[in-house]
Design a protein around this motif. Structure first.
Motif, PDB file in Angstrom:
ATOM      1  N   HIS A   1       6.872   9.642   9.419  1.00 13.73           N
ATOM      2  CA  HIS A   1       5.893   8.559   9.588  1.00 13.73           C
ATOM      3  C   HIS A   1       4.493   9.040   9.186  1.00 13.73           C
ATOM      4  N   GLU A   2       4.093  10.173   9.711  1.00  7.99           N
ATOM      5  CA  GLU A   2       2.739  10.671   9.454  1.00  7.99           C
ATOM      6  C   GLU A   2       2.581  11.158   8.015  1.00  7.99           C
ATOM      7  N   LEU A   3       3.652  11.698   7.424  1.00 12.79           N
ATOM      8  CA  LEU A   3       3.575  12.111   6.018  1.00 12.79           C
ATOM      9  C   LEU A   3       3.392  10.910   5.092  1.00 12.79           C
ATOM     10  N   ILE A   4       3.929   9.768   5.468  1.00 14.58           N
ATOM     11  CA  ILE A   4       3.706   8.574   4.645  1.00 14.58           C
ATOM     12  C   ILE A   4       2.233   8.185   4.681  1.00 14.58           C
ATOM     13  N   HIS A   5       1.598   8.292   5.853  1.00 14.77           N
ATOM     14  CA  HIS A   5       0.146   8.058   5.916  1.00 14.77           C
ATOM     15  C   HIS A   5      -0.588   9.074   5.035  1.00 14.77           C
ATOM     16  N   ALA A   6      -0.189  10.334   5.118  1.00 14.13           N
ATOM     17  CA  ALA A   6      -0.834  11.378   4.317  1.00 14.13           C
ATOM     18  C   ALA A   6      -0.615  11.131   2.827  1.00 14.13           C
ATOM     19  N   TYR A   7       0.582  10.712   2.465  1.00 11.83           N
ATOM     20  CA  TYR A   7       0.886  10.396   1.063  1.00 11.83           C
ATOM     21  C   TYR A   7       0.017   9.224   0.590  1.00 11.83           C
TER      22      TYR A   7
ATOM     23  N   CYS B   1      -9.086  -3.130   7.663  1.00  9.21           N
ATOM     24  CA  CYS B   1      -7.870  -3.649   8.307  1.00  9.21           C
ATOM     25  C   CYS B   1      -6.692  -3.745   7.347  1.00  9.21           C
ATOM     26  N   ALA B   2      -6.931  -4.206   6.124  1.00 10.99           N
ATOM     27  CA  ALA B   2      -5.832  -4.348   5.159  1.00 10.99           C
ATOM     28  C   ALA B   2      -5.291  -2.987   4.729  1.00 10.99           C
ATOM     29  N   HIS B   3      -6.172  -2.023   4.490  1.00 12.58           N
ATOM     30  CA  HIS B   3      -5.728  -0.683   4.098  1.00 12.58           C
ATOM     31  C   HIS B   3      -4.890  -0.058   5.209  1.00 12.58           C
ATOM     32  N   HIS B   4      -5.402  -0.122   6.426  1.00 15.14           N
ATOM     33  CA  HIS B   4      -4.703   0.467   7.579  1.00 15.14           C
ATOM     34  C   HIS B   4      -3.361  -0.228   7.792  1.00 15.14           C
ATOM     35  N   ALA B   5      -3.351  -1.557   7.770  1.00 14.87           N
ATOM     36  CA  ALA B   5      -2.108  -2.306   7.995  1.00 14.87           C
ATOM     37  C   ALA B   5      -1.079  -1.974   6.921  1.00 14.87           C
ATOM     38  N   CYS B   6      -1.509  -1.842   5.677  1.00 15.50           N
ATOM     39  CA  CYS B   6      -0.575  -1.531   4.599  1.00 15.50           C
ATOM     40  C   CYS B   6       0.099  -0.179   4.834  1.00 15.50           C
ATOM     41  N   SER B   7      -0.682   0.818   5.181  1.00 13.84           N
ATOM     42  CA  SER B   7      -0.088   2.130   5.424  1.00 13.84           C
ATOM     43  C   SER B   7       0.841   2.105   6.635  1.00 13.84           C
TER      44      SER B   7
ATOM     45  N   ILE C   1      -1.019  -8.862   3.175  1.00 16.66           N
ATOM     46  CA  ILE C   1      -0.558  -7.787   2.287  1.00 16.66           C
ATOM     47  C   ILE C   1       0.906  -7.416   2.536  1.00 16.66           C
ATOM     48  N   TRP C   2       1.588  -8.173   3.380  1.00 17.10           N
ATOM     49  CA  TRP C   2       2.957  -7.831   3.785  1.00 17.10           C
ATOM     50  C   TRP C   2       3.886  -7.587   2.596  1.00 17.10           C
ATOM     51  N   ASP C   3       4.048  -8.560   1.711  1.00 17.87           N
ATOM     52  CA  ASP C   3       5.021  -8.443   0.622  1.00 17.87           C
ATOM     53  C   ASP C   3       4.747  -7.239  -0.268  1.00 17.87           C
ATOM     54  N   ILE C   4       3.501  -7.056  -0.641  1.00 20.30           N
ATOM     55  CA  ILE C   4       3.147  -5.937  -1.521  1.00 20.30           C
ATOM     56  C   ILE C   4       3.461  -4.605  -0.847  1.00 20.30           C
ATOM     57  N   CYS C   5       3.052  -4.445   0.391  1.00 23.32           N
ATOM     58  CA  CYS C   5       3.191  -3.160   1.074  1.00 23.32           C
ATOM     59  C   CYS C   5       4.626  -2.899   1.536  1.00 23.32           C
ATOM     60  N   TYR C   6       5.313  -3.935   1.990  1.00 23.77           N
ATOM     61  CA  TYR C   6       6.701  -3.778   2.415  1.00 23.77           C
ATOM     62  C   TYR C   6       7.586  -3.386   1.228  1.00 23.77           C
ATOM     63  N   ASN C   7       7.297  -3.935   0.066  1.00 24.36           N
ATOM     64  CA  ASN C   7       8.103  -3.654  -1.122  1.00 24.36           C
ATOM     65  C   ASN C   7       7.666  -2.405  -1.882  1.00 24.36           C
ATOM     66  N   ASP C   8       6.574  -1.791  -1.472  1.00 22.73           N
ATOM     67  CA  ASP C   8       6.107  -0.540  -2.086  1.00 22.73           C
ATOM     68  C   ASP C   8       6.847   0.621  -1.424  1.00 22.73           C
ATOM     69  N   THR C   9       7.819   1.172  -2.108  1.00 20.61           N
ATOM     70  CA  THR C   9       8.650   2.229  -1.514  1.00 20.61           C
ATOM     71  C   THR C   9       8.293   3.618  -2.036  1.00 20.61           C
TER      72      THR C   9
END
Length: 194
Positions: free
Chosen positions: A96-102, A115-121, A179-187
């Motif tokens: 989880h934390e490495l994804i934030h770091a990435y 808020c959008a940047h934080h929510a996306c991560s 930003i849900w669709d963009i961030c959820y689909n960003d793998t």
């Protein structure tokens, strides 16, 4: 002294464990986690993106807050030894934390107080780390089978956003939905969600 522009982004795994580990025991568990295939991919991709992940990037500490771990820009990842009991918890928190770091590494201009940047991560971290797999949800007492993953991610994003001093609940929810669709689909860095 903490940099006010880079808040600590914490993982709320804590609470599942009534007992913790010593710092030394947690350090052993961290070293084991570094052999996890997903952890290895995240670290390799950060290195390829020019973000050094040194020996002390992930470290065990005793925490006073009820988190399993946290990422902070410029400081790396801390794992709360006193809130972790088993290897699986350490693996989850590190992923989880490495994804934030990435995300911090690849974005170069990520603003955690936005808020959008934080929510996306948070969407990405909860989705790609496996925090919301059915087994984990059942262990937390959430029994919904259909649609559980997205509901879990939304719930956990909102919980994490409460720590952001710039984001009210309404602003957090609006940002998450926008930003849900963009961030959820960003793998990235994975080909698909693990």
């Amino acid at each position: 002294m903490e940099d006010e522009t880079s808040p600590t982004i914490g993982s709320d795994w804590a609470g599942s464990s009534k007992r913790g580990k010593s710092i030394e025991e947690c350090e052993v568990m961290i070293r084991r986690s570094l052999r996890n295939p997903q952890v290895k991919v995240l670290i390799e991709q950060m290195e390829k993106s020019g973000c050094r992940v040194g020996d002390n990037f992930i470290r065990a500490v005793v925490c006073t807050t009820p988190h399993g771990g946290a990422f902070q820009k410029g400081r790396g990842i801390t794992i709360c030894s006193n809130h972790i009991a088993i290897q699986d918890e350490v693996n989850q928190v590190i992923k989880h934390e490495l994804i934030h770091a990435y995300d911090e590494c690849r974005a170069k201009n990520l603003e955690w107080l936005n808020c959008a940047h934080h929510a996306c991560s948070e969407i990405r971290a909860n989705h790609l780390s496996g925090d919301c797999h059915l087994k984990r949800e059942l262990l937390r007492g959430f029994l919904r089978i259909k649609g559980h993953e997205q509901e879990c991610i939304r719930r956990r994003v909102m919980k994490s956003m409460r720590a952001n001093p710039e984001c009210t609940e309404a602003a957090s929810k609006d940002a998450m939905e926008a930003i849900w669709d963009i961030c959820y689909n960003d793998t990235k860095p994975f080909d698909r969600a693990p």
